[in-house]
Design a protein around this motif. Structure first.
Motif, PDB file in Angstrom:
ATOM      1  N   UNK A 129      25.207 -26.437  -5.124  1.00 24.09           N
ATOM      2  CA  UNK A 129      24.056 -26.230  -6.012  1.00 24.09           C
ATOM      3  C   UNK A 129      22.864 -25.660  -5.254  1.00 24.09           C
ATOM      4  N   UNK A 130      22.690 -26.082  -3.999  1.00 26.18           N
ATOM      5  CA  UNK A 130      21.533 -25.601  -3.240  1.00 26.18           C
ATOM      6  C   UNK A 130      21.657 -24.103  -2.979  1.00 26.18           C
ATOM      7  N   UNK A 131      22.870 -23.598  -2.720  1.00 32.05           N
ATOM      8  CA  UNK A 131      23.067 -22.163  -2.523  1.00 32.05           C
ATOM      9  C   UNK A 131      22.713 -21.410  -3.796  1.00 32.05           C
ATOM     10  N   UNK A 132      23.181 -21.882  -4.926  1.00 29.60           N
ATOM     11  CA  UNK A 132      22.883 -21.207  -6.199  1.00 29.60           C
ATOM     12  C   UNK A 132      21.388 -21.217  -6.475  1.00 29.60           C
ATOM     13  N   UNK A 133      20.723 -22.334  -6.158  1.00 31.72           N
ATOM     14  CA  UNK A 133      19.282 -22.425  -6.383  1.00 31.72           C
ATOM     15  C   UNK A 133      18.522 -21.453  -5.481  1.00 31.72           C
ATOM     16  N   UNK A 134      18.921 -21.387  -4.222  1.00 35.59           N
ATOM     17  CA  UNK A 134      18.235 -20.490  -3.286  1.00 35.59           C
ATOM     18  C   UNK A 134      18.360 -19.041  -3.732  1.00 35.59           C
ATOM     19  N   UNK A 135      19.536 -18.657  -4.193  1.00 35.24           N
ATOM     20  CA  UNK A 135      19.754 -17.282  -4.648  1.00 35.24           C
ATOM     21  C   UNK A 135      18.979 -17.017  -5.933  1.00 35.24           C
ATOM     22  N   UNK A 136      19.000 -17.979  -6.863  1.00 41.38           N
ATOM     23  CA  UNK A 136      18.355 -17.780  -8.160  1.00 41.38           C
ATOM     24  C   UNK A 136      16.851 -17.593  -8.032  1.00 41.38           C
ATOM     25  N   UNK A 137      16.235 -18.319  -7.108  1.00 39.57           N
ATOM     26  CA  UNK A 137      14.777 -18.322  -7.029  1.00 39.57           C
ATOM     27  C   UNK A 137      14.225 -17.162  -6.209  1.00 39.57           C
ATOM     28  N   UNK A 138      15.107 -16.459  -5.496  1.00 41.57           N
ATOM     29  CA  UNK A 138      14.659 -15.398  -4.589  1.00 41.57           C
ATOM     30  C   UNK A 138      14.210 -14.150  -5.337  1.00 41.57           C
ATOM     31  N   UNK A 139      13.163 -13.514  -4.812  1.00 43.12           N
ATOM     32  CA  UNK A 139      12.769 -12.175  -5.253  1.00 43.12           C
ATOM     33  C   UNK A 139      13.504 -11.121  -4.439  1.00 43.12           C
ATOM     34  N   UNK A 140      13.639 -11.396  -3.145  1.00 45.82           N
ATOM     35  CA  UNK A 140      14.287 -10.473  -2.207  1.00 45.82           C
ATOM     36  C   UNK A 140      15.534 -11.148  -1.665  1.00 45.82           C
ATOM     37  N   UNK A 141      16.680 -10.497  -1.799  1.00 45.05           N
ATOM     38  CA  UNK A 141      17.948 -11.049  -1.326  1.00 45.05           C
ATOM     39  C   UNK A 141      18.472 -10.158  -0.207  1.00 45.05           C
ATOM     40  N   UNK A 142      18.725 -10.772   0.945  1.00 45.89           N
ATOM     41  CA  UNK A 142      19.087 -10.005   2.133  1.00 45.89           C
ATOM     42  C   UNK A 142      20.397 -10.514   2.705  1.00 45.89           C
ATOM     43  N   UNK A 143      21.298  -9.593   2.990  1.00 50.72           N
ATOM     44  CA  UNK A 143      22.518  -9.921   3.718  1.00 50.72           C
ATOM     45  C   UNK A 143      22.172  -9.960   5.199  1.00 50.72           C
ATOM     46  N   UNK A 144      22.047 -11.160   5.747  1.00 48.54           N
ATOM     47  CA  UNK A 144      21.768 -11.293   7.161  1.00 48.54           C
ATOM     48  C   UNK A 144      23.041 -11.169   7.984  1.00 48.54           C
ATOM     49  N   UNK A 145      22.884 -11.146   9.279  1.00 49.80           N
ATOM     50  CA  UNK A 145      24.032 -11.051  10.185  1.00 49.80           C
ATOM     51  C   UNK A 145      24.924  -9.856   9.863  1.00 49.80           C
ATOM     52  N   UNK A 146      24.310  -8.772   9.419  1.00 47.31           N
ATOM     53  CA  UNK A 146      25.089  -7.587   9.059  1.00 47.31           C
ATOM     54  C   UNK A 146      25.839  -7.028  10.259  1.00 47.31           C
ATOM     55  N   UNK A 147      25.339  -7.315  11.460  1.00 43.45           N
ATOM     56  CA  UNK A 147      26.021  -6.836  12.664  1.00 43.45           C
ATOM     57  C   UNK A 147      27.359  -7.529  12.880  1.00 43.45           C
ATOM     58  N   UNK A 148      27.556  -8.680  12.213  1.00 42.69           N
ATOM     59  CA  UNK A 148      28.813  -9.414  12.335  1.00 42.69           C
ATOM     60  C   UNK A 148      29.731  -9.215  11.134  1.00 42.69           C
ATOM     61  N   UNK A 149      29.240  -8.529  10.127  1.00 46.62           N
ATOM     62  CA  UNK A 149      29.999  -8.327   8.895  1.00 46.62           C
ATOM     63  C   UNK A 149      30.659  -6.952   8.884  1.00 46.62           C
ATOM     64  N   UNK A 150      31.757  -6.840   8.153  1.00 48.92           N
ATOM     65  CA  UNK A 150      32.430  -5.561   8.013  1.00 48.92           C
ATOM     66  C   UNK A 150      31.880  -4.763   6.845  1.00 48.92           C
ATOM     67  N   UNK A 151      32.282  -3.518   6.748  1.00 51.48           N
ATOM     68  CA  UNK A 151      31.822  -2.662   5.653  1.00 51.48           C
ATOM     69  C   UNK A 151      32.226  -3.236   4.294  1.00 51.48           C
TER      70      UNK A 151
END
Length: 344
Positions: free
Chosen positions: A148-170
């Motif tokens: 629930x905390x993840x859903x709340x954090x995403x819902x309340x955000x104005x700006x959503x950022x994929x962090x750790x992009x250097x570790x993620x694939x395309x």
């Protein structure tokens, strides 16, 4: 705010996100880019009794940066006295040009935002766009999605950022963008960052007051969009009509001063029909967020199915209805019905 004499409208940004998404790394990156002539205050919250994040930032304290750590609790609890004391104290002691707050990764930010907007704090700070970091590799992990905390954090955000992009694939980044674009309410900005290097300009964004269907919305390339400023008594709101891709729709955005009756709004937008829509069940989608007193709800209707649940979102009340072309919709009638659901 008596405890922070003559302090007002300090630009304040919340940087939220689940454990391990890079919030502290992002703070380090921002501090390293701080203008030399500015003073910053940083408030870091950790749930456990042993503070780690503050230690990681300790070498950056000084030279115009004051860091205060709160351990052994959650800043996000409603009416959290330690949070009010911490904010008051750091504002009074530092008199900063900017305040950054990093809540614990398991904190529900809605309560914190409600507290920051309450009497005594609201005049002292200028709450800017809420930034949420997510790990693009984990957004579809069932354990994360069910939190629930993840859903709340995403819902309340104005700006959503994929962090750790250097570790993620395309593929991870592509799936993140697709997921983020389909969130409701839509985000004002969707971005990708590596090693905490988010766009510095995000700190100066106002909380998103953008039209329904803005970047991050579900529709693509609407042929026509009409935004109208309307009023109910002394209160202003927006009505946005759009058409394209074989559908047409209308949305409304109401400020947080509009408070709806939960039962009335559920009756208005739930089955069997919608006021002003030609036929029962004709609406492809009716989806909205409404402030109902101290709480906020998400109403989601597809065809004849309708669900109502809690949501952490706190920015405004908003509703969008989309119907196929050829279905007659009296948007004026639906608007009157919505306004009749306001609490007197």
């Amino acid at each position: 705010m008596e405890a922070a004499d003559n302090i007002s409208a300090v630009p304040t940004t919340l940087i939220t996100g689940f454990f391990g998404v890079g919030k502290t790394t992002t703070l380090r990156s921002l501090i390293e880019r701080k203008p030399e002539d500015e003073k910053w205050a940083i408030l870091v919250n950790e749930f456990g009794e042993v503070g780690i994040d503050g230690a990681l930032l300790e070498n950056l304290s000084g030279d115009g940066v004051q860091i205060r750590e709160i351990v052994g609790g959650c800043l996000c609890c409603t009416a959290n006295v330690p949070m009010r004391v911490a904010v008051t104290e750091i504002l009074r002691r530092t008199r900063p040009d900017r305040l950054l707050i990093e809540p614990t990764g398991i904190g529900h930010p809605a309560g914190l935002i409600d507290e920051l907007r309450s009497d005594g704090l609201a005049d002292a700070i200028d709450l800017r766009a809420v930034i949420c970091l997510v790990d693009p590799r984990l957004i579809h992990d069932a354990r994360i999605q069910e939190a629930a905390v993840f859903r709340d954090q995403v819902a309340i955000a104005d700006v959503l950022i994929a962090g750790k992009a250097d570790l993620a694939g395309e593929d991870d980044i592509a799936r993140f963008r697709e997921w983020a674009r389909n969130l409701f309410p839509p985000k004002s900005h969707i971005a990708v960052a590596a090693e905490g290097n988010i766009d510095y300009r995000f700190l100066d964004l106002a909380p998103g007051r953008y039209a329904v269907g803005a970047e991050g919305g579900h529709r693509h390339n609407p042929a026509e969009t009409e935004v109208q400023r309307r009023s109910s008594g002394s209160h202003q709101f927006e009505r946005i009509q759009s058409a394209g891709d074989e559908y047409h729709g209308c949305g409304w955005v109401f400020g947080p001063d509009f408070i709806f009756d939960q039962g009335a709004i559920a009756d208005c937008l739930g089955p069997p029909g919608l006021p002003g829509i030609e036929a029962a069940g004709a609406a492809l989608r009716a989806k909205g967020v409404f402030r109902v007193g101290g709480d906020w709800i998400l109403l989601n209707r597809t065809g004849a199915e309708c669900t109502v649940g809690d949501i952490a979102y706190r920015r405004d009340s908003r509703i969008e209805v989309i119907v196929p072309n050829g279905v007659t919709a009296d948007w004026d009638r639906l608007e009157r019905a919505l306004l009749e659901c306001l609490k007197s």
